[in-house]
Motif scaffolding. Sequence first.
Motif, PDB file in Angstrom:
ATOM      1  N   PRO A  92    -102.556  36.926 -64.956  1.00  0.00           N
ATOM      2  CA  PRO A  92    -103.686  36.498 -65.806  1.00  0.00           C
ATOM      3  C   PRO A  92    -105.006  37.180 -65.414  1.00  0.00           C
ATOM      4  N   ALA A  93    -105.230  37.358 -64.105  1.00  0.00           N
ATOM      5  CA  ALA A  93    -106.463  38.017 -63.663  1.00  0.00           C
ATOM      6  C   ALA A  93    -106.510  39.441 -64.214  1.00  0.00           C
ATOM      7  N   TYR A  94    -105.353  40.108 -64.146  1.00  0.00           N
ATOM      8  CA  TYR A  94    -105.252  41.482 -64.663  1.00  0.00           C
ATOM      9  C   TYR A  94    -105.504  41.493 -66.162  1.00  0.00           C
ATOM     10  N   PHE A  95    -104.903  40.533 -66.847  1.00  0.00           N
ATOM     11  CA  PHE A  95    -105.075  40.475 -68.301  1.00  0.00           C
ATOM     12  C   PHE A  95    -106.555  40.303 -68.668  1.00  0.00           C
ATOM     13  N   ILE A  96    -107.211  39.337 -68.000  1.00  0.00           N
ATOM     14  CA  ILE A  96    -108.615  39.080 -68.351  1.00  0.00           C
ATOM     15  C   ILE A  96    -109.488  40.292 -68.027  1.00  0.00           C
ATOM     16  N   ALA A  97    -109.175  40.959 -66.901  1.00  0.00           N
ATOM     17  CA  ALA A  97    -110.003  42.102 -66.512  1.00  0.00           C
ATOM     18  C   ALA A  97    -109.821  43.286 -67.456  1.00  0.00           C
ATOM     19  N   MET A  98    -108.599  43.492 -67.933  1.00  0.00           N
ATOM     20  CA  MET A  98    -108.299  44.714 -68.681  1.00  0.00           C
ATOM     21  C   MET A  98    -108.326  44.545 -70.197  1.00  0.00           C
ATOM     22  N   THR A  99    -108.321  43.306 -70.669  1.00  0.00           N
ATOM     23  CA  THR A  99    -108.166  43.100 -72.099  1.00  0.00           C
ATOM     24  C   THR A  99    -109.370  43.609 -72.879  1.00  0.00           C
ATOM     25  N   VAL A 172    -107.151  33.249 -59.214  1.00  0.00           N
ATOM     26  CA  VAL A 172    -107.347  34.117 -60.380  1.00  0.00           C
ATOM     27  C   VAL A 172    -108.759  34.686 -60.376  1.00  0.00           C
ATOM     28  N   LEU A 173    -109.729  33.842 -60.084  1.00  0.00           N
ATOM     29  CA  LEU A 173    -111.121  34.279 -60.128  1.00  0.00           C
ATOM     30  C   LEU A 173    -111.401  35.360 -59.087  1.00  0.00           C
ATOM     31  N   ASN A 174    -110.890  35.171 -57.878  1.00  0.00           N
ATOM     32  CA  ASN A 174    -111.111  36.170 -56.829  1.00  0.00           C
ATOM     33  C   ASN A 174    -110.452  37.506 -57.166  1.00  0.00           C
ATOM     34  N   ILE A 175    -109.224  37.445 -57.696  1.00  0.00           N
ATOM     35  CA  ILE A 175    -108.551  38.697 -58.068  1.00  0.00           C
ATOM     36  C   ILE A 175    -109.300  39.345 -59.230  1.00  0.00           C
ATOM     37  N   TYR A 176    -109.718  38.516 -60.178  1.00  0.00           N
ATOM     38  CA  TYR A 176    -110.437  39.045 -61.341  1.00  0.00           C
ATOM     39  C   TYR A 176    -111.701  39.811 -60.910  1.00  0.00           C
ATOM     40  N   VAL A 177    -112.468  39.193 -59.998  1.00  0.00           N
ATOM     41  CA  VAL A 177    -113.716  39.827 -59.548  1.00  0.00           C
ATOM     42  C   VAL A 177    -113.423  41.211 -58.971  1.00  0.00           C
ATOM     43  N   LYS A 288    -119.165  36.978 -53.695  1.00  0.00           N
ATOM     44  CA  LYS A 288    -119.219  37.680 -54.984  1.00  0.00           C
ATOM     45  C   LYS A 288    -118.762  36.799 -56.139  1.00  0.00           C
ATOM     46  N   THR A 289    -117.777  35.938 -55.848  1.00  0.00           N
ATOM     47  CA  THR A 289    -117.203  35.085 -56.875  1.00  0.00           C
ATOM     48  C   THR A 289    -118.258  34.184 -57.505  1.00  0.00           C
ATOM     49  N   PHE A 290    -119.320  33.899 -56.739  1.00  0.00           N
ATOM     50  CA  PHE A 290    -120.348  33.004 -57.270  1.00  0.00           C
ATOM     51  C   PHE A 290    -121.424  33.741 -58.055  1.00  0.00           C
ATOM     52  N   GLY A 291    -121.352  35.073 -58.027  1.00  0.00           N
ATOM     53  CA  GLY A 291    -122.423  35.865 -58.608  1.00  0.00           C
ATOM     54  C   GLY A 291    -122.461  35.912 -60.110  1.00  0.00           C
TER      55      GLY A 291
END
Lengths: 291, 261
Positions: A92-99, A172-177, A288-291
């Motif tokens: 899901p992190a990959y999907f959100i980042a790349m979509t 998910v959030l950490n991987i997404y960042v 970074k996750t909080f940024g």
Amino acid sequence: MATADMNESGAKPWLLLSPALTAITLLLAIPICFIVVYSFWLKTASGVPQTGFHLDNWAEVLTDVFYRDILFTTLKIAFLTTVVCILLGYVPAYFIAMTTFRHKAFLLLLLMLPFWISYIIRTMSWINILGGSGAINAVLLWLGIVDEPIRMLYNEPTVIIGLVHYLLPFMVLNIYVSLDGIDRSLVDAARSLGCTGWQAFREVTLPLSLPGLAAGSLLCFVLSAGTYITPLVLGGPTDAMFANLVFEAIITQLNWPLGSALSLVLLVLLGLLVTVYNRFIGMSQIAKTFG
Amino acid sequence: MSWFLIRTYTILVYVFMFAPVAVVMLLSFNANQFGSFPMEGFSFRWFVELWHNDAVMRAFRTSLILGSLTAVISTTLGVLASLAMVRYNFPSKNFMATVLIAPILVPEVVLAVALLLFLQFLGIHKSFLLLLLGHVIFTLPFVVLVVQARLYAVRREYEEAALSLGANALQTFFAVTLPLIAPAVFAGMLFAFTISFDDITGTLFWKPGGVETVPTQIFAMLRNSISPEINALGTVMILITVVLPVSGIALVRKLSRNPGR
């Protein structure tokens, strides 16, 4: 000059920091030093502990197989939770980042929502799903697949399910960042040099997302290893984790010196993990996750 | 093809995240007397019972007061500390950054035990004060992280202009800095409130007997049996903790779009 007083230290920053530092000193640093001392005291029948330097609590905590077994169970549950979070969270992190999907921000917001939904509610919600009269049993009974409800709740796997449900957004959030910060032209370069999509992922994207993966894993492991509510709600009578021992000792048995020693074991173990992580990767990744 | 798989996987994970919560909300409207499947019609009866449940209403009041006080105190400490971190360079700044987030690096159970035993030793027994101190120290790092991240976006030129035009430091702070950092302050307060409102791990250690917050009340109710009242309470909690921050974030976005920055 915008940076003029960035260089000028003086007393000002310390003045601004002093309320927070006072709070942290009085409410965290000194109390932790205090329970180190307390762990060498002894519980007495009167309730007033016997001061001094006694090794009894530590001898009990470090040699009793009961504590050792629960410690191993706790580490195993935390490890499995982390692994499941990685398996469920990376895609899901990959999907959100790349979509290129128009409502990407909405997907991210949805991902953040569980942070705001009460932990106890999310934990107990699994009773509605897996319980004797929960959703899964209702469907199975209705379809006639089973004649009576299956018992799925109150064991180690349900504790892990509950923890994964609680911690997955952190992962998910950490991987997404991490994924979001990757320069896309690196992947394009790999592709143009003849990599297949999978090779480009394995050689470029995956290694570059490891810091986020590590940050997410650290959070998942530390937070699950320190929990006692999930086993109380979703676990059976034998599924106690280490923090349950602390809770028992402090709240039920009122054995505060023993409880101090037990919590210090947890602190040292998880503290070591955080220190190693901080040494190799650094806390800024999590910030970074909080940024 | 593989992108299709990735998308399906993502959808399934979202279902895993939200299905249990959706079921809680669905069951809270169930007319059935056990509040479990099957659904037997739509009703508000569990919400009405909730409203008449004194223990739950008391817990709500406790949580609201505790959350608000925590938000104010924790944000005050956090904003001052964040200003120091963002605006100044000083020796041992990196170390201070770690110290400020130390309360979340320590497992919450350990923090709870240490604070409880130390304050008890000082003669402060389980009380509302202990709860408040615990919630402040536990929420402080989150406030610092959120506020710091937002402060970096606030430019300094406006303050320097005010100072050079003869305003003193305090005037500058209240007339220029505070309005500029208001969204950050607001975000910090919201965050602290929600975390405090939601906390159970530390709260179970710190709360005096007979005092319940909403999460500990739910926990106590779970020990009896899962009644539809719990689902109704869950639905109310979800509405408070989701609708409040989401509308808050929307408001912050709107505020920070003004030409002040």
